[in-house]
Design an enzyme around this catalytic site. Sequence first.
Site, PDB file in Angstrom:
ATOM      1  N   GLU A   1     -39.004 -11.323   2.954  1.00 25.92           N
ATOM      2  CA  GLU A   1     -39.713 -11.747   4.253  1.00 25.92           C
ATOM      3  C   GLU A   1     -41.166 -11.187   4.396  1.00 25.92           C
ATOM      4  O   GLU A   1     -41.973 -12.082   4.975  1.00 25.92           O
ATOM      5  CB  GLU A   1     -38.829 -11.067   5.340  1.00 25.92           C
ATOM      6  CG  GLU A   1     -37.512 -12.135   5.731  1.00 25.92           C
ATOM      7  CD  GLU A   1     -36.701 -11.536   6.494  1.00 25.92           C
ATOM      8  OE1 GLU A   1     -36.155 -10.076   6.648  1.00 25.92           O
ATOM      9  OE2 GLU A   1     -36.445 -11.945   7.770  1.00 25.92           O
TER      10      GLU A   1
ATOM     11  N   GLU B   1     -28.751 -11.715   3.704  1.00 29.36           N
ATOM     12  CA  GLU B   1     -28.163 -11.193   4.974  1.00 29.36           C
ATOM     13  C   GLU B   1     -27.145 -11.449   5.473  1.00 29.36           C
ATOM     14  O   GLU B   1     -26.118 -10.623   5.920  1.00 29.36           O
ATOM     15  CB  GLU B   1     -29.411 -11.256   6.057  1.00 29.36           C
ATOM     16  CG  GLU B   1     -30.514 -10.256   6.034  1.00 29.36           C
ATOM     17  CD  GLU B   1     -31.713 -10.806   5.126  1.00 29.36           C
ATOM     18  OE1 GLU B   1     -31.696 -11.728   4.295  1.00 29.36           O
ATOM     19  OE2 GLU B   1     -32.771 -10.452   5.358  1.00 29.36           O
TER      20      GLU B   1
ATOM     21  N   ALA C   1     -34.650  -4.955   3.739  1.00 31.23           N
ATOM     22  CA  ALA C   1     -34.710  -3.442   4.798  1.00 31.23           C
ATOM     23  C   ALA C   1     -33.371  -2.590   4.132  1.00 31.23           C
ATOM     24  O   ALA C   1     -32.607  -3.093   3.539  1.00 31.23           O
ATOM     25  CB  ALA C   1     -34.357  -4.156   6.084  1.00 31.23           C
TER      26      ALA C   1
ATOM     27  N   GLY D   1     -35.629  -8.523   3.791  1.00 32.51           N
ATOM     28  CA  GLY D   1     -36.979  -7.922   4.334  1.00 32.51           C
ATOM     29  C   GLY D   1     -37.854  -8.041   2.997  1.00 32.51           C
ATOM     30  O   GLY D   1     -39.115  -8.224   3.405  1.00 32.51           O
TER      31      GLY D   1
HETATM   32  N1  CO8 Z   1     -30.954  -0.959   1.340  1.00 34.49           N
HETATM   33  C1  CO8 Z   1     -30.917   0.513   0.957  1.00 34.49           C
HETATM   34  N2  CO8 Z   1     -30.458   0.970  -0.254  1.00 34.49           N
HETATM   35  C2  CO8 Z   1     -30.609  -0.098  -1.277  1.00 34.49           C
HETATM   36  C3  CO8 Z   1     -30.755  -1.501  -1.018  1.00 34.49           C
HETATM   37  C4  CO8 Z   1     -31.356  -1.809   0.522  1.00 34.49           C
HETATM   38  N3  CO8 Z   1     -31.464  -3.182   1.037  1.00 34.49           N
HETATM   39  N4  CO8 Z   1     -30.967  -2.028  -2.188  1.00 34.49           N
HETATM   40  C5  CO8 Z   1     -30.438  -1.421  -2.993  1.00 34.49           C
HETATM   41  N5  CO8 Z   1     -30.413  -0.103  -2.571  1.00 34.49           N
HETATM   42  C6  CO8 Z   1     -29.847   1.324  -3.261  1.00 34.49           C
HETATM   43  C7  CO8 Z   1     -28.651   1.139  -3.744  1.00 34.49           C
HETATM   44  O1  CO8 Z   1     -27.775   1.690  -2.763  1.00 34.49           O
HETATM   45  C8  CO8 Z   1     -28.624   2.280  -4.957  1.00 34.49           C
HETATM   46  O2  CO8 Z   1     -28.588   3.441  -4.297  1.00 34.49           O
HETATM   47  P1  CO8 Z   1     -27.747   4.799  -5.064  1.00 34.49           P
HETATM   48  O3  CO8 Z   1     -28.526   4.664  -6.391  1.00 34.49           O
HETATM   49  O4  CO8 Z   1     -27.985   5.888  -4.039  1.00 34.49           O
HETATM   50  O5  CO8 Z   1     -26.295   4.088  -5.190  1.00 34.49           O
HETATM   51  C9  CO8 Z   1     -29.880   1.967  -5.425  1.00 34.49           C
HETATM   52  O6  CO8 Z   1     -30.932   1.230  -4.467  1.00 34.49           O
HETATM   53  C10 CO8 Z   1     -29.950   1.006  -6.567  1.00 34.49           C
HETATM   54  O7  CO8 Z   1     -29.184  -0.138  -6.167  1.00 34.49           O
HETATM   55  P2  CO8 Z   1     -28.068  -0.995  -7.063  1.00 34.49           P
HETATM   56  O8  CO8 Z   1     -27.223   0.273  -7.664  1.00 34.49           O
HETATM   57  O9  CO8 Z   1     -27.059  -1.718  -6.214  1.00 34.49           O
HETATM   58  O10 CO8 Z   1     -28.871  -1.507  -8.136  1.00 34.49           O
HETATM   59  P3  CO8 Z   1     -28.059  -2.632  -8.911  1.00 34.49           P
HETATM   60  O11 CO8 Z   1     -29.089  -3.089  -9.955  1.00 34.49           O
HETATM   61  O12 CO8 Z   1     -26.876  -2.811  -9.363  1.00 34.49           O
HETATM   62  O13 CO8 Z   1     -28.290  -4.240  -7.839  1.00 34.49           O
HETATM   63  C11 CO8 Z   1     -29.070  -5.408  -5.983  1.00 34.49           C
HETATM   64  C12 CO8 Z   1     -29.469  -4.388  -7.373  1.00 34.49           C
HETATM   65  C13 CO8 Z   1     -28.692  -6.579  -6.401  1.00 34.49           C
HETATM   66  C14 CO8 Z   1     -30.661  -5.721  -5.492  1.00 34.49           C
HETATM   67  C15 CO8 Z   1     -28.449  -4.518  -4.987  1.00 34.49           C
HETATM   68  O14 CO8 Z   1     -28.954  -3.271  -5.078  1.00 34.49           O
HETATM   69  C16 CO8 Z   1     -28.393  -5.343  -3.765  1.00 34.49           C
HETATM   70  O15 CO8 Z   1     -27.675  -6.196  -3.571  1.00 34.49           O
HETATM   71  N6  CO8 Z   1     -29.225  -4.598  -2.589  1.00 34.49           N
HETATM   72  C17 CO8 Z   1     -29.055  -5.077  -1.412  1.00 34.49           C
HETATM   73  C18 CO8 Z   1     -29.784  -6.580  -1.026  1.00 34.49           C
HETATM   74  C19 CO8 Z   1     -29.560  -7.121   0.195  1.00 34.49           C
HETATM   75  O16 CO8 Z   1     -28.746  -7.285   0.711  1.00 34.49           O
HETATM   76  N7  CO8 Z   1     -30.795  -7.011   1.110  1.00 34.49           N
HETATM   77  C20 CO8 Z   1     -30.680  -7.454   2.333  1.00 34.49           C
HETATM   78  C21 CO8 Z   1     -30.870  -6.246   3.060  1.00 34.49           C
HETATM   79  S1  CO8 Z   1     -30.842  -6.634   4.889  1.00 34.49           S
HETATM   80  C22 CO8 Z   1     -32.334  -6.993   5.419  1.00 34.49           C
HETATM   81  O17 CO8 Z   1     -33.217  -7.193   4.476  1.00 34.49           O
HETATM   82  C23 CO8 Z   1     -32.626  -7.389   6.738  1.00 34.49           C
HETATM   83  C24 CO8 Z   1     -33.941  -7.640   7.033  1.00 34.49           C
HETATM   84  C25 CO8 Z   1     -34.227  -8.099   8.428  1.00 34.49           C
HETATM   85  C26 CO8 Z   1     -34.815  -6.790   9.066  1.00 34.49           C
HETATM   86  C27 CO8 Z   1     -34.937  -7.038  10.393  1.00 34.49           C
HETATM   87  C28 CO8 Z   1     -35.633  -5.790  11.290  1.00 34.49           C
HETATM   88  C29 CO8 Z   1     -34.788  -5.799  12.475  1.00 34.49           C
END
Ligand code: CO8
Length: 259
Positions: free
Chosen positions: A113, A133, A65, A110
């Site tokens: 999910e 998360e 998400a 998400g």
């Molecule tokens: N949300 C927003 N932006 C994201 C997300 C995300 N989940 N994941 C990556 N991005 C963005 C980064 O901020 C980055 O943007 P920018 O270039 O502007 O800085 C771009 O995508 C590329 O990402 P990275 O530079 O981080 O890429 P890497 O290859 O270095 O890393 C990863 C890849 C490991 C996947 C890393 O991006 C990461 O850890 N992402 C987050 C993963 C995460 O924590 N996911 C869980 C999110 S919370 C969730 O899903 C809750 C679900 C429940 C929802 C319920 C509704 C009520």
Amino acid sequence: MDFKFLIYEKEGYVSRVTLNRPKVLNALNSEVFDEIGRAMDLAAADDGVHAVVITGGEKVFAAGADIAEMATADPVSVYKFGETAQGALNKVENLPKPVIAAINGYALGGGCELALACDIRIAGESAKIGLPEINLGIFPGAGGTQRLPRLVGAARAKELMFTGDMIDAARAEKIGLVNQVVPDGEVLSTAVKLAARMAQKGAVAMAMLKTAINQGLATDLASGLNIERQCFSLLFATEDQKEGMQAFMEKRKPEFKGR
Ligand code: CO8
């Protein structure tokens, strides 16, 4: 129908939904979830669609998400977001047609999910799957706490969610989180081929079958068997049942019409 963050395509009886927000690794904001729900409505209403493949493209399925959208959210807006997200994923799960997730790269939070709401998951060798998360001070809120334990058992699901660790495709296959692991370049074609095979079956029987399985899983055995019996009996009102059995006796391939 116009989508901002999805590509919706149809080939034969299979529709393909591609998440398309590459700059943020297909992060799922409320608009994306809303569009996923609308794509499922389209697929549900179209008798020419017998199966659906959901993919994020060749590089990433979805990294979760949208953290930027959630970072400053208050409980009321998160509750609404939850309704949108859960509502969309319920539509995926309850679509009366098979839905296959084609997973390349990250399927996190998400994104994982979303894959869990699909009937079947095909992953590429370098896919990374997880529910991280807990590392953000939250926990999976788009069905992960409910669907993952049902799929892989409570202990494995808790380990994944308590640690927030990602697992690779081979481990995911071993614990039953994904059905099949294939070379990265063959994920989509494998998913589409499988969907196309399922699309050849009788559509009413398929819909009833999915209903019986899903509703049965949500209840006790006796109620589930009752649901199975009702769905099964109803099929004897279809032309497809008559055609299927007649074709068997005539030693030919059945021609199902979906009625
Ligand atoms: N949300 C927003 N932006 C994201 C997300 C995300 N989940 N994941 C990556 N991005 C963005 C980064 O901020 C980055 O943007 P920018 O270039 O502007 O800085 C771009 O995508 C590329 O990402 P990275 O530079 O981080 O890429 P890497 O290859 O270095 O890393 C990863 C890849 C490991 C996947 C890393 O991006 C990461 O850890 N992402 C987050 C993963 C995460 O924590 N996911 C869980 C999110 S919370 C969730 O899903 C809750 C679900 C429940 C929802 C319920 C509704 C009520």
